[in-house]
Scaffold this motif. Structure first.
Motif, PDB file in Angstrom:
ATOM      1  N   GLY A  72      11.894  -5.741  -3.027  1.00  0.00           N
ATOM      2  CA  GLY A  72      12.547  -6.928  -3.570  1.00  0.00           C
ATOM      3  C   GLY A  72      12.617  -8.029  -2.525  1.00  0.00           C
ATOM      4  O   GLY A  72      12.508  -9.215  -2.835  1.00  0.00           O
ATOM      5  N   GLY A  73      12.798  -7.625  -1.273  1.00  0.00           N
ATOM      6  CA  GLY A  73      12.838  -8.571  -0.161  1.00  0.00           C
ATOM      7  C   GLY A  73      12.383  -7.899   1.121  1.00  0.00           C
ATOM      8  O   GLY A  73      12.436  -6.674   1.248  1.00  0.00           O
ATOM      9  N   VAL A  74      11.916  -8.711   2.074  1.00  0.00           N
ATOM     10  CA  VAL A  74      11.458  -8.224   3.380  1.00  0.00           C
ATOM     11  C   VAL A  74      12.154  -9.038   4.460  1.00  0.00           C
ATOM     12  O   VAL A  74      12.270 -10.271   4.345  1.00  0.00           O
ATOM     13  CB  VAL A  74       9.929  -8.348   3.528  1.00  0.00           C
ATOM     14  N   ILE A  75      12.617  -8.363   5.511  1.00  0.00           N
ATOM     15  CA  ILE A  75      13.159  -9.026   6.694  1.00  0.00           C
ATOM     16  C   ILE A  75      12.346  -8.580   7.902  1.00  0.00           C
ATOM     17  O   ILE A  75      12.173  -7.391   8.139  1.00  0.00           O
ATOM     18  CB  ILE A  75      14.648  -8.701   6.910  1.00  0.00           C
ATOM     19  N   ASP A  76      11.833  -9.549   8.652  1.00  0.00           N
ATOM     20  CA  ASP A  76      11.026  -9.270   9.841  1.00  0.00           C
ATOM     21  C   ASP A  76      11.928  -9.353  11.072  1.00  0.00           C
ATOM     22  O   ASP A  76      12.467 -10.417  11.400  1.00  0.00           O
ATOM     23  CB  ASP A  76       9.889 -10.288   9.938  1.00  0.00           C
ATOM     24  N   ALA A  77      12.097  -8.238  11.772  1.00  0.00           N
ATOM     25  CA  ALA A  77      12.956  -8.183  12.966  1.00  0.00           C
ATOM     26  C   ALA A  77      12.205  -7.522  14.111  1.00  0.00           C
ATOM     27  O   ALA A  77      12.752  -6.711  14.855  1.00  0.00           O
ATOM     28  CB  ALA A  77      14.238  -7.411  12.641  1.00  0.00           C
ATOM     29  N   ARG A  78      10.931  -7.905  14.293  1.00  0.00           N
ATOM     30  CA  ARG A  78      10.063  -7.227  15.264  1.00  0.00           C
ATOM     31  C   ARG A  78      10.104  -7.828  16.668  1.00  0.00           C
ATOM     32  O   ARG A  78       9.270  -7.495  17.503  1.00  0.00           O
ATOM     33  CB  ARG A  78       8.619  -7.252  14.765  1.00  0.00           C
ATOM     34  N   GLY A  79      11.044  -8.665  16.977  1.00  0.00           N
ATOM     35  CA  GLY A  79      11.063  -9.281  18.299  1.00  0.00           C
ATOM     36  C   GLY A  79      10.578 -10.715  18.233  1.00  0.00           C
ATOM     37  O   GLY A  79      10.347 -11.271  17.155  1.00  0.00           O
ATOM     38  N   ALA A  80      10.433 -11.335  19.384  1.00  0.00           N
ATOM     39  CA  ALA A  80      10.175 -12.770  19.451  1.00  0.00           C
ATOM     40  C   ALA A  80       8.898 -13.180  18.737  1.00  0.00           C
ATOM     41  O   ALA A  80       7.928 -12.427  18.669  1.00  0.00           O
ATOM     42  CB  ALA A  80      10.117 -13.217  20.904  1.00  0.00           C
ATOM     43  N   GLY A  81       8.918 -14.417  18.206  1.00  0.00           N
ATOM     44  CA  GLY A  81       7.729 -15.043  17.668  1.00  0.00           C
ATOM     45  C   GLY A  81       6.941 -15.688  18.808  1.00  0.00           C
ATOM     46  O   GLY A  81       6.998 -15.231  19.957  1.00  0.00           O
ATOM     47  N   ASP A  82       6.236 -16.754  18.506  1.00  0.00           N
ATOM     48  CA  ASP A  82       5.407 -17.433  19.508  1.00  0.00           C
ATOM     49  C   ASP A  82       6.300 -18.342  20.351  1.00  0.00           C
ATOM     50  O   ASP A  82       6.678 -19.438  19.933  1.00  0.00           O
ATOM     51  CB  ASP A  82       4.310 -18.246  18.818  1.00  0.00           C
ATOM     52  N   LEU A  83       6.619 -17.881  21.562  1.00  0.00           N
ATOM     53  CA  LEU A  83       7.531 -18.614  22.433  1.00  0.00           C
ATOM     54  C   LEU A  83       6.923 -19.894  22.996  1.00  0.00           C
ATOM     55  O   LEU A  83       7.633 -20.688  23.628  1.00  0.00           O
ATOM     56  CB  LEU A  83       7.996 -17.705  23.570  1.00  0.00           C
ATOM     57  N   ASN A  84       5.634 -20.118  22.775  1.00  0.00           N
ATOM     58  CA  ASN A  84       5.030 -21.378  23.193  1.00  0.00           C
ATOM     59  C   ASN A  84       5.632 -22.576  22.460  1.00  0.00           C
ATOM     60  O   ASN A  84       5.507 -23.719  22.912  1.00  0.00           O
ATOM     61  CB  ASN A  84       3.514 -21.354  22.963  1.00  0.00           C
ATOM     62  N   HIS A  85       6.285 -22.313  21.328  1.00  0.00           N
ATOM     63  CA  HIS A  85       6.929 -23.396  20.578  1.00  0.00           C
ATOM     64  C   HIS A  85       8.303 -23.755  21.144  1.00  0.00           C
ATOM     65  O   HIS A  85       8.918 -24.718  20.681  1.00  0.00           O
ATOM     66  CB  HIS A  85       7.069 -23.002  19.106  1.00  0.00           C
ATOM     67  N   LEU A  86       8.781 -22.987  22.117  1.00  0.00           N
ATOM     68  CA  LEU A  86      10.085 -23.237  22.727  1.00  0.00           C
ATOM     69  C   LEU A  86       9.906 -23.582  24.198  1.00  0.00           C
ATOM     70  O   LEU A  86       8.971 -23.112  24.855  1.00  0.00           O
ATOM     71  CB  LEU A  86      10.995 -22.013  22.577  1.00  0.00           C
ATOM     72  N   ASP A  87      10.808 -24.400  24.705  1.00  0.00           N
ATOM     73  CA  ASP A  87      10.836 -24.764  26.121  1.00  0.00           C
ATOM     74  C   ASP A  87      11.749 -23.761  26.818  1.00  0.00           C
ATOM     75  O   ASP A  87      12.963 -23.773  26.600  1.00  0.00           O
ATOM     76  CB  ASP A  87      11.369 -26.194  26.254  1.00  0.00           C
ATOM     77  N   CYS A  88      11.174 -22.885  27.634  1.00  0.00           N
ATOM     78  CA  CYS A  88      11.923 -21.735  28.137  1.00  0.00           C
ATOM     79  C   CYS A  88      11.908 -21.626  29.653  1.00  0.00           C
ATOM     80  O   CYS A  88      10.896 -21.894  30.304  1.00  0.00           O
ATOM     81  CB  CYS A  88      11.340 -20.429  27.584  1.00  0.00           C
ATOM     82  N   ALA A 148       7.972 -20.469  11.764  1.00  0.00           N
ATOM     83  CA  ALA A 148       6.724 -20.254  11.024  1.00  0.00           C
ATOM     84  C   ALA A 148       5.778 -19.317  11.775  1.00  0.00           C
ATOM     85  O   ALA A 148       4.998 -18.585  11.155  1.00  0.00           O
ATOM     86  CB  ALA A 148       6.047 -21.599  10.767  1.00  0.00           C
ATOM     87  N   SER A 149       5.836 -19.317  13.106  1.00  0.00           N
ATOM     88  CA  SER A 149       4.926 -18.478  13.895  1.00  0.00           C
ATOM     89  C   SER A 149       5.211 -16.994  13.722  1.00  0.00           C
ATOM     90  O   SER A 149       4.327 -16.163  13.941  1.00  0.00           O
ATOM     91  CB  SER A 149       5.046 -18.836  15.384  1.00  0.00           C
ATOM     92  N   GLY A 150       6.410 -16.662  13.345  1.00  0.00           N
ATOM     93  CA  GLY A 150       6.781 -15.253  13.216  1.00  0.00           C
ATOM     94  C   GLY A 150       6.749 -14.781  11.792  1.00  0.00           C
ATOM     95  O   GLY A 150       7.748 -14.362  11.239  1.00  0.00           O
ATOM     96  N   SER A 151       5.625 -14.837  11.142  1.00  0.00           N
ATOM     97  CA  SER A 151       5.375 -14.353   9.776  1.00  0.00           C
ATOM     98  C   SER A 151       5.765 -15.350   8.696  1.00  0.00           C
ATOM     99  O   SER A 151       6.185 -14.968   7.615  1.00  0.00           O
ATOM    100  CB  SER A 151       6.037 -12.988   9.514  1.00  0.00           C
ATOM    101  N   GLY A 152       5.613 -16.623   8.986  1.00  0.00           N
ATOM    102  CA  GLY A 152       5.681 -17.661   7.964  1.00  0.00           C
ATOM    103  C   GLY A 152       6.945 -17.706   7.142  1.00  0.00           C
ATOM    104  O   GLY A 152       8.048 -17.850   7.672  1.00  0.00           O
ATOM    105  N   ARG A 153       6.829 -17.539   5.824  1.00  0.00           N
ATOM    106  CA  ARG A 153       7.961 -17.706   4.904  1.00  0.00           C
ATOM    107  C   ARG A 153       8.771 -16.423   4.715  1.00  0.00           C
ATOM    108  O   ARG A 153       9.611 -16.367   3.836  1.00  0.00           O
ATOM    109  CB  ARG A 153       7.448 -18.189   3.541  1.00  0.00           C
ATOM    110  N   THR A 154       8.519 -15.428   5.530  1.00  0.00           N
ATOM    111  CA  THR A 154       9.284 -14.183   5.432  1.00  0.00           C
ATOM    112  C   THR A 154      10.599 -14.331   6.189  1.00  0.00           C
ATOM    113  O   THR A 154      10.640 -14.915   7.277  1.00  0.00           O
ATOM    114  CB  THR A 154       8.474 -13.013   6.014  1.00  0.00           C
TER     115      THR A 154
END
Length: 389
Positions: free
Chosen positions: A138-154, A258-264
């Motif tokens: 019915g629904g999916v939650i993605d909790a696999r760790g960080a997405g693409d950190l290049n989009h963040l200033d770190c 969006a980098s971490g599995s789009g609309r999920t």
């Protein structure tokens, strides 16, 4: 490769770390009628981690979720700096990943737990696993760790921690959350110590560094030297944990999401749910787990919308913390960064508690900034105003 039987469920949680595990436990308690599937690539839930938190990080009405997971607790903690040492009374707890794994197996049916499975694709209502097995949810939650950190200033918080078996008692009665009296290397360095029983210690060498590069060999040597300086006789190392975590100064949340599995729908670091200064995720993981379990509809698209808005609210709330990170990383030379934390730990205990929980009030923020900064004021102002895409 043989295709395994497809599965149907109400909610699929991808990633069996802290965030995913807490969501599964909250749903098992609050929504036992639902069929949940928790999917983890590793051979145990939680991986190889030790998580710690303050009692004040968790609302009293939410503590039922963390209480079964706690393996150690103390009535206070110490901090040490070259010009200032202090004991604070806030209760401090630790969760070990083995305990999370055990509690999940105890509270969820075996049919809900999937280990050693590689996820090939996710969408709001579908998970595709190795072997082309499909989980229709019915629904999916993605909790696999960080997405693409290049989009963040770190900047980066990086560490090596070792659980040590000692041949003699260590005589510590409470944790040392920060010992910054050590030699400073590679940015701001401190040692973190947890006493596990009378003859075991978890010792972590931690850095707030400009670069994510981590060489555990060097940190192991520094941990051994620190233990020797304290007079601790190490019999053997029982476990080791290495990590590199983002310390976020800015960036594009929309692109990161969006980098971490789009609309999920996303949780944990995948959804940028952590305290920006400390990279501390447990308080947000608890709050999100309860929030998700309270949702009347776990439809994948609706979950994505509510959690995306929740991530935006969290991002907006974290603006002050990201500004502090810019001051820490861009306003202070690496060897002087400890002075910012030394000054912070002279403030009132309640302010420090709210800061760690990510709940600083406007008066807290003003108090943190008021007064002569512990770094050159020109650099402080420039760093505060700086933003990098």
């Amino acid at each position: 490769m043989v295709t395994r039987e497809n599965i149907k469920c109400d909610l699929a949680i991808v990633g069996g770390g802290l965030a995913g595990g807490l969501i599964a436990l909250a749903l098992a308690k609050m929504r036992p009628e639902l069929k949940i599937v928790l999917i983890e690539q590793g051979d145990s839930f939680g991986g190889n981690h030790i998580w710690s938190f303050f009692a004040s990080d968790i609302l009293p009405e939410h503590r039922w979720l963390t209480a079964p997971l706690v393996t150690y607790g103390w009535s206070g903690y110490d901090v040490k700096f070259p010009g200032h040492s202090r004991t604070l009374d806030n209760i401090y707890y630790t969760i070990e990943s083995e305990r999370l794994d055990w509690v999940l197996r105890k509270n969820l049916p075996a049919s809900s737990l999937m280990l050693g499975r590689e996820v090939k694709a996710v969408s709001p209502r579908l998970v595709v696993l190795d072997g082309a097995q499909r989980i229709n949810a019915g629904g999916v939650i993605d909790a696999r760790g960080a997405g693409d950190l290049n989009h963040l200033d770190c900047g980066w918080q990086k560490f090596t921690g070792q659980l040590m078996q000692l041949s003699e008692p260590h005589n510590l009665t409470k944790p040392i959350v920060m010992d910054a009296t050590v030699d400073q290397h590679d940015g701001y360095r401190f040692v973190y110590v947890l006493p596990f029983g009378m003859d075991k210690l978890f010792v972590e060498d931690t850095y707030y560094s400009d670069k994510p590069d981590l060489d555990p060999r060097i940190l192991r040597q520094r941990i051994a030297a620190y233990a020797d300086e304290q007079g601790w006789k190490v019999e053997r190392v029982l476990r080791e944990e290495n990590g590199v975590l983002p310390v976020v100064m800015g960036g594009d949340l929309e692109s990161y999401w969006a980098s971490g599995s789009g609309r999920t729908a996303k949780a944990g670091a995948r959804g940028a749910f952590f305290q920006s200064v400390t990279s501390y995720s447990l308080p947000d993981a608890v709050r999100n787990a309860i929030f998700i379990a309270e949702q009347p509809d776990l439809d994948g698209d609706k979950l994505n919308l509510v959690l995306r808005q929740r991530a935006q609210d969290h991002w907006n709330k974290g603006r002050f913390f990201r500004m502090l990170n810019r001051m820490l990383f861009r306003g202070a030379e690496g060897r002087d960064r400890y002075k910012i934390l030394e000054r912070f730990y002279r403030l009132k205990p309640g302010l420090i508690e709210r800061f760690y929980a990510g709940n600083s009030t406007n008066s807290d923020k003003a108090r943190i900034l008021i007064g002569k900064p512990p770094i050159p004021i020109g650099k402080a102002i420039t760093a505060i105003r700086s933003k990098k895409k």
